[in-house]
Design a protein around this motif. Sequence first.
Motif, PDB file in Angstrom:
ATOM      1  N   LYS A 297      -1.635 -10.560  -1.318  1.00  0.00           N
ATOM      2  CA  LYS A 297      -0.454  -9.966  -0.698  1.00  0.00           C
ATOM      3  C   LYS A 297      -0.338  -8.462  -0.930  1.00  0.00           C
ATOM      4  CE  LYS A 297       4.558 -10.561  -0.298  1.00  0.00           C
ATOM      5  NZ  LYS A 297       5.724 -11.382  -0.717  1.00  0.00           N
ATOM      6  N   PRO A 298      -0.550  -7.929  -2.137  1.00  0.00           N
ATOM      7  CA  PRO A 298      -0.423  -6.468  -2.299  1.00  0.00           C
ATOM      8  C   PRO A 298      -1.382  -5.684  -1.420  1.00  0.00           C
ATOM      9  CG  PRO A 298      -0.447  -7.566  -4.430  1.00  0.00           C
ATOM     10  CD  PRO A 298      -0.815  -8.598  -3.421  1.00  0.00           C
ATOM     11  N   TYR A 299      -2.634  -6.146  -1.350  1.00  0.00           N
ATOM     12  CA  TYR A 299      -3.600  -5.408  -0.530  1.00  0.00           C
ATOM     13  C   TYR A 299      -3.260  -5.516   0.957  1.00  0.00           C
ATOM     14  CZ  TYR A 299      -8.030  -3.662   1.243  1.00  0.00           C
ATOM     15  OH  TYR A 299      -8.991  -2.921   1.893  1.00  0.00           O
ATOM     16  N   GLN A 300      -2.789  -6.670   1.385  1.00  0.00           N
ATOM     17  CA  GLN A 300      -2.404  -6.830   2.780  1.00  0.00           C
ATOM     18  C   GLN A 300      -1.218  -5.926   3.123  1.00  0.00           C
ATOM     19  OE1 GLN A 300      -4.110  -8.292   4.933  1.00  0.00           O
ATOM     20  NE2 GLN A 300      -5.480  -9.576   3.741  1.00  0.00           N
ATOM     21  N   GLU A 301      -0.268  -5.795   2.211  1.00  0.00           N
ATOM     22  CA  GLU A 301       0.852  -4.886   2.449  1.00  0.00           C
ATOM     23  C   GLU A 301       0.356  -3.451   2.556  1.00  0.00           C
ATOM     24  OE1 GLU A 301       3.582  -5.517  -0.725  1.00  0.00           O
ATOM     25  OE2 GLU A 301       4.423  -7.351   0.136  1.00  0.00           O
ATOM     26  N   TYR A 302      -0.606  -3.097   1.730  1.00  0.00           N
ATOM     27  CA  TYR A 302      -1.186  -1.755   1.792  1.00  0.00           C
ATOM     28  C   TYR A 302      -1.858  -1.516   3.141  1.00  0.00           C
ATOM     29  CZ  TYR A 302      -4.489   2.020   0.726  1.00  0.00           C
ATOM     30  OH  TYR A 302      -5.224   3.171   0.757  1.00  0.00           O
ATOM     31  N   GLN A 303      -2.590  -2.494   3.640  1.00  0.00           N
ATOM     32  CA  GLN A 303      -3.247  -2.357   4.935  1.00  0.00           C
ATOM     33  C   GLN A 303      -2.233  -2.256   6.070  1.00  0.00           C
ATOM     34  OE1 GLN A 303      -6.495  -1.892   5.644  1.00  0.00           O
ATOM     35  NE2 GLN A 303      -6.828  -1.778   3.434  1.00  0.00           N
ATOM     36  N   GLU A 304      -1.140  -2.997   5.966  1.00  0.00           N
ATOM     37  CA  GLU A 304      -0.096  -2.910   6.986  1.00  0.00           C
ATOM     38  C   GLU A 304       0.510  -1.510   7.026  1.00  0.00           C
ATOM     39  OE1 GLU A 304       2.748  -5.944   6.190  1.00  0.00           O
ATOM     40  OE2 GLU A 304       1.367  -7.599   6.566  1.00  0.00           O
ATOM     41  N   LYS A 305       0.694  -0.899   5.876  1.00  0.00           N
ATOM     42  CA  LYS A 305       1.252   0.459   5.836  1.00  0.00           C
ATOM     43  C   LYS A 305       0.270   1.466   6.420  1.00  0.00           C
ATOM     44  CE  LYS A 305       3.991  -0.641   1.750  1.00  0.00           C
ATOM     45  NZ  LYS A 305       4.109  -0.470   0.291  1.00  0.00           N
ATOM     46  N   LEU A 306      -1.010   1.314   6.100  1.00  0.00           N
ATOM     47  CA  LEU A 306      -2.009   2.207   6.683  1.00  0.00           C
ATOM     48  C   LEU A 306      -2.065   2.059   8.194  1.00  0.00           C
ATOM     49  CD1 LEU A 306      -5.088   2.094   4.267  1.00  0.00           C
ATOM     50  CD2 LEU A 306      -3.430   3.931   4.575  1.00  0.00           C
ATOM     51  N   GLN A 307      -1.965   0.825   8.677  1.00  0.00           N
ATOM     52  CA  GLN A 307      -1.984   0.589  10.119  1.00  0.00           C
ATOM     53  C   GLN A 307      -0.770   1.225  10.785  1.00  0.00           C
ATOM     54  OE1 GLN A 307      -4.414  -0.667  11.690  1.00  0.00           O
ATOM     55  NE2 GLN A 307      -3.652  -1.155  13.720  1.00  0.00           N
ATOM     56  N   ARG A 308       0.375   1.140  10.127  1.00  0.00           N
ATOM     57  CA  ARG A 308       1.583   1.751  10.676  1.00  0.00           C
ATOM     58  C   ARG A 308       1.439   3.276  10.718  1.00  0.00           C
ATOM     59  NH1 ARG A 308       6.976  -0.070   7.779  1.00  0.00           N
ATOM     60  NH2 ARG A 308       5.900  -2.044   8.168  1.00  0.00           N
ATOM     61  N   TYR A 309       0.899   3.839   9.654  1.00  0.00           N
ATOM     62  CA  TYR A 309       0.708   5.291   9.632  1.00  0.00           C
ATOM     63  C   TYR A 309      -0.301   5.713  10.696  1.00  0.00           C
ATOM     64  CZ  TYR A 309      -0.188   9.999   7.891  1.00  0.00           C
ATOM     65  OH  TYR A 309      -0.323  11.360   7.792  1.00  0.00           O
ATOM     66  N   ARG A 310      -1.355   4.937  10.886  1.00  0.00           N
ATOM     67  CA  ARG A 310      -2.386   5.275  11.872  1.00  0.00           C
ATOM     68  C   ARG A 310      -1.784   5.328  13.275  1.00  0.00           C
ATOM     69  NH1 ARG A 310      -5.562   1.677  10.578  1.00  0.00           N
ATOM     70  NH2 ARG A 310      -7.119   2.861   9.403  1.00  0.00           N
ATOM     71  N   ARG A 311      -0.930   4.376  13.601  1.00  0.00           N
ATOM     72  CA  ARG A 311      -0.343   4.346  14.943  1.00  0.00           C
ATOM     73  C   ARG A 311       0.568   5.545  15.177  1.00  0.00           C
ATOM     74  NH1 ARG A 311       1.129  -1.986  16.242  1.00  0.00           N
ATOM     75  NH2 ARG A 311      -0.942  -2.817  15.875  1.00  0.00           N
ATOM     76  N   VAL A 312       1.398   5.845  14.195  1.00  0.00           N
ATOM     77  CA  VAL A 312       2.299   6.991  14.357  1.00  0.00           C
ATOM     78  C   VAL A 312       1.491   8.275  14.412  1.00  0.00           C
ATOM     79  CG1 VAL A 312       4.210   8.245  13.305  1.00  0.00           C
ATOM     80  CG2 VAL A 312       4.176   5.756  13.221  1.00  0.00           C
ATOM     81  N   TYR A 313       0.432   8.371  13.634  1.00  0.00           N
ATOM     82  CA  TYR A 313      -0.397   9.584  13.635  1.00  0.00           C
ATOM     83  C   TYR A 313      -1.061   9.789  14.997  1.00  0.00           C
ATOM     84  CZ  TYR A 313      -3.974  12.934  12.187  1.00  0.00           C
ATOM     85  OH  TYR A 313      -4.765  14.035  12.091  1.00  0.00           O
ATOM     86  N   MET A 314      -1.577   8.713  15.585  1.00  0.00           N
ATOM     87  CA  MET A 314      -2.197   8.818  16.906  1.00  0.00           C
ATOM     88  C   MET A 314      -1.171   9.205  17.964  1.00  0.00           C
ATOM     89  SD  MET A 314      -5.434   8.397  16.760  1.00  0.00           S
ATOM     90  CE  MET A 314      -5.784   8.095  18.483  1.00  0.00           C
ATOM     91  N   GLN A 315       0.028   8.654  17.871  1.00  0.00           N
ATOM     92  CA  GLN A 315       1.081   9.023  18.816  1.00  0.00           C
ATOM     93  C   GLN A 315       1.458  10.494  18.674  1.00  0.00           C
ATOM     94  OE1 GLN A 315       4.238   6.278  18.014  1.00  0.00           O
ATOM     95  NE2 GLN A 315       3.156   4.504  18.838  1.00  0.00           N
ATOM     96  N   SER A 316       1.469  10.983  17.438  1.00  0.00           N
ATOM     97  CA  SER A 316       1.772  12.400  17.217  1.00  0.00           C
ATOM     98  C   SER A 316       0.685  13.285  17.796  1.00  0.00           C
ATOM     99  CB  SER A 316       1.949  12.667  15.715  1.00  0.00           C
ATOM    100  OG  SER A 316       2.987  11.888  15.171  1.00  0.00           O
TER     101      SER A 316
END
Length: 594
Positions: A297-316
């Motif tokens: 679970k901790p690593y999966q939460e970390y990956q979810e946060k990275l995925q969220r940051y990646r999407r916002v970064y691409m949109q920016s």
Amino acid sequence: MAKVALLIGVSEYEPGLDPLPGAIRDIKAIQQVLQHIEMGGFDEVKTLTNPNSLQIQKTLEVLLTSLSENDLILLFFSGHSVKDDSGTLHFATRDTGRTSTGELVKSSAVSASFIHDLMSNSSCKHQVIILDCCFSSAFASGITAKADTSVDIKAQLSYQGRALLTSFTSTQYSSSQRGSELSVYTRYLVEGIETGAADLDGDGWIAVNELHEYASRKVQEAAPAMKPEFYFLKEENKILLAKAQTNDPKLKYRKEAERRVSRGEISPSGRYILNSLAWGLGLTSEERANIEAEVLKPYQEYQEKLQRYRRVYMQSLQRCYPLNAQAREELTCLRQFLGLRDEDVIPVEEESAPKLANNSQSDDKANELTQLRLGSQANWLPSTPSAISPGYIPNQSIQLTNPPLPINSLSGLAESQTSPASVSRFPNKFLLLLGIGGGLAALALTISIFTRSPNSPLSEPENTELSSLNPSPTQSPTATNSNKNSSSTTAPSPNPTTSPKREGCSAVVSGNLRSEPAPFRDNIVKSVFREQLPVTGKQTKGGWMEVKLPNNTLAWVHREVVLDEKEIDSCLFGNGETIKLVPDIEPPEPSPSP
């Protein structure tokens, strides 16, 4: 030896400090594991929910006066902490406020110095302080004070024989954790005691330093920007907080799973070892899956946060490339909000920026080629003259009796094309060719209509389109009649308008699967990494979609952990499937203060 605990949780504040509804859940979860006879085994656990400063001071003082030298006191605080202008740390209460000049009203909060003096003068020599705080500089005046987010907690609260466990997070990150059941640090403190996984040396006891080491490691797997600290000035004597069942088969499997997990994955050899161990311990597949989900679970939460940051970064990047100062500042706030470090997001940015740059260059090259292609076509096609050229003679009738030019007169042809007379007659010849071609096409269409069999009516274009979308292999009347008239030795030809049956839509998921669309509940069914799962078409407005597991059970996954989420809706519409919207599950409201 008596073991007592005072648990303080503050979730409601005056304007200026954000509410922290998870603080009340924190103290309730800690209370359960400390009171459990087979875990903490504490004799007395007191809780204070949204107290004022006087209640905290009085309760702590009365509790300490009743303890002897060999007793154990545990003080747990979950809420906001602030600093005054002198740098002194204070723990905010429900009525903590500030003066008209913006300074902290010190009597409305509990200072760290008061707690330090009170506990240092107590006869109780076994002391544990656990602080799960959201640090805020909102009550510090001046630009310098607001920029200083460091807390010298060791100098203000450490003491001989006192264990100090701290987790100070920023206001932004604590706000991002409001939807979860517990704060991330408290969650793994409770998990370490409840499962016995914090018994790192396997002696059957969970020491305070082992508990912090376990929780700190889990916290940094999920939120690397958080750095819980541990201070103990007399480490030769362990403070034992709870018991662990060394013969528990689930605990044995969990510890082995912890050793076999690397970067959120279990290797094939590690999987073989775990399967053999589970068979020997007599664990069911469901028990194994639940344990592995908690470990991952901790690593999966970390990956979810990275995925969220990646999407916002691409949109920016799509809005502003290269990024300006404002976009950079917003991304920094997002990184802090997610609990990520600079070194976590740098690989994401280095991977995403070149892709967008290459796409932009490809688009520019494609536009240039298109312009060149259109330009060449414009130069080849004859243009209608804007005015009648000199020497133009209008012809009322077109004479087709001109003799063909000889082969050796190409130079003369070139010269004649550049002459004014030839230029003036060229548009008429071009229009003549277009008219002849159109007449021939109309004649061919008329002949094909009248020569068609009367038993083969023309199929309408609308029916052809519908039949291509119809998955059932129904033959048209034309195909049926042709099959009847064909000989027995000739195989009937397939209907060209019938398309093969479309497959169902699937999603590529890297994250947690839940039994219901409620991330604030402990309902994780399984954690997967780049696994393709069929979707059912059931979705929520909050971004959840239902998927089907290989064992035909249903689960819920959020779009943030779906790698191809933009293609799923297109696939469902293309297959003619209906998207069914169901209501989201709202998080529970915090319990009112007494």
